[in-house]
Design a protein around this motif. Structure first.
Motif, short mmCIF file in Angstrom:
data_model
loop_
_atom_site.label_atom_id
_atom_site.label_comp_id
_atom_site.label_asym_id
_atom_site.label_seq_id
_atom_site.Cartn_x
_atom_site.Cartn_y
_atom_site.Cartn_z
N ARG A 177 30.69 42.79 46.43
CA ARG A 177 29.28 43.17 46.34
C ARG A 177 28.37 41.99 46.53
O ARG A 177 27.33 42.08 47.17
CB ARG A 177 29.00 43.85 44.99
CG ARG A 177 29.10 45.37 45.08
CD ARG A 177 28.70 45.99 43.79
NE ARG A 177 29.63 45.62 42.74
CZ ARG A 177 29.29 45.52 41.46
NH1 ARG A 177 28.07 45.73 41.08
NH2 ARG A 177 30.19 45.20 40.57
N THR A 178 28.75 40.84 45.94
CA THR A 178 27.94 39.63 46.09
C THR A 178 27.88 39.22 47.54
O THR A 178 26.82 38.92 48.07
CB THR A 178 28.53 38.49 45.24
OG1 THR A 178 28.74 38.96 43.91
CG2 THR A 178 27.60 37.29 45.22
N SER A 200 23.12 34.94 40.75
CA SER A 200 24.46 35.50 40.55
C SER A 200 25.33 34.53 39.76
O SER A 200 26.14 34.92 38.93
CB SER A 200 25.11 35.86 41.88
OG SER A 200 25.68 34.72 42.48
N TRP A 201 25.10 33.24 40.01
CA TRP A 201 25.85 32.22 39.28
C TRP A 201 25.42 32.19 37.82
O TRP A 201 26.23 32.13 36.91
CB TRP A 201 25.61 30.86 39.93
CG TRP A 201 26.44 29.77 39.31
CD1 TRP A 201 27.76 29.54 39.49
CD2 TRP A 201 25.98 28.77 38.39
NE1 TRP A 201 28.16 28.47 38.75
CE2 TRP A 201 27.10 27.97 38.07
CE3 TRP A 201 24.75 28.48 37.81
CZ2 TRP A 201 27.00 26.89 37.19
CZ3 TRP A 201 24.66 27.41 36.95
CH2 TRP A 201 25.77 26.63 36.64
N LEU A 202 24.10 32.28 37.62
CA LEU A 202 23.56 32.26 36.26
C LEU A 202 24.07 33.44 35.45
O LEU A 202 24.43 33.31 34.28
CB LEU A 202 22.03 32.29 36.33
CG LEU A 202 21.30 31.98 35.02
CD1 LEU A 202 21.52 30.53 34.63
CD2 LEU A 202 19.81 32.25 35.16
N ALA A 251 33.43 32.04 38.75
CA ALA A 251 33.06 31.00 39.71
C ALA A 251 33.25 31.47 41.14
O ALA A 251 32.47 31.12 42.02
CB ALA A 251 33.88 29.75 39.45
N VAL A 252 34.28 32.29 41.38
CA VAL A 252 34.63 32.65 42.75
C VAL A 252 33.52 33.42 43.48
O VAL A 252 33.16 33.05 44.60
CB VAL A 252 35.98 33.41 42.79
CG1 VAL A 252 36.16 34.15 44.09
CG2 VAL A 252 37.12 32.42 42.60
N PRO A 253 32.94 34.46 42.86
CA PRO A 253 31.87 35.17 43.58
C PRO A 253 30.73 34.25 43.98
O PRO A 253 30.22 34.34 45.10
CB PRO A 253 31.39 36.21 42.56
CG PRO A 253 32.55 36.40 41.66
CD PRO A 253 33.24 35.07 41.58
N ALA A 254 30.34 33.33 43.10
CA ALA A 254 29.25 32.41 43.40
C ALA A 254 29.65 31.46 44.53
O ALA A 254 28.86 31.19 45.44
CB ALA A 254 28.87 31.62 42.15
#
Ligand SMILES: [Zn+2]
Length: 162
Positions: free
Chosen positions: A67-68, A96-98, A134-137
């Motif tokens: 989705r990201t 998204s990271w936050l 961490a991976v999605p970011a």
């Protein structure tokens, strides 16, 4: 029942989630929870939350990453022509990271509980935990950088062609 017995009950309950209490502690906690509606309600709510968390990590990471990525890609397509809107991408990536960071304590509780259940080494849990958010970011950042490089290449090719 005094204030200390409630505190003691909560501590025993918290410990029981990680390592399992001694039979004596278990008996004391069960007796307290039978008599004390407040503590019973609180432990039930926590158990529900942990139960929900336990079911989440299996299905969420892949989905979240996809989705990201999709969101970032859609944004990139929208802003491919509009120069200077790159800041929006970075805001989305940062957001998204936050979100990952903010949900970290909650996720970590789920992970440590899961680790206690499955008897996993701590390093596996820590690695899994870090990758979980961490991976999605990282994928989002990589997608932005890749798209930027591609856009620059296209722009340069267009310039030399005209
Ligand atoms: Zn109580």
């Amino acid at each position: 029942m005094n204030e200390d017995s409630h505190k003691h009950a909560q501590q025993l309950f918290a410990r029981s989630l990680i390592e399992g209490p001694s039979p004596d502690d278990r008996a004391w906690l069960d007796a307290h929870l039978r008599e004390c509606a407040d503590c019973a309600q609180q432990t039930a709510a926590t158990q529900e939350l942990l139960h929900a968390l336990r079911n989440v990590p299996v299905s969420v990471p892949g989905d979240l990453a996809a989705r990201t990525q999709l969101r970032v890609r859609l944004r990139l397509q929208e802003s491919a022509q509009a120069a200077g809107s790159g800041a929006i991408l970075w805001i989305i990536t940062a957001a998204s990271w936050l979100l990952g960071v903010l949900s970290a304590p909650l996720v970590w509780r789920g992970f440590s509980w899961l680790g206690a259940e499955l008897d996993l080494p701590k390093v596996v849990l820590e690695l899994g935990f870090v990758l979980w958010w961490a991976v999605p970011a990282l994928i989002a950042v990589a997608a932005v950088l890749h798209q930027r490089a591609a856009n620059n290449g296209t722009r340069m090719r267009g310039r030399t062609g005209s």
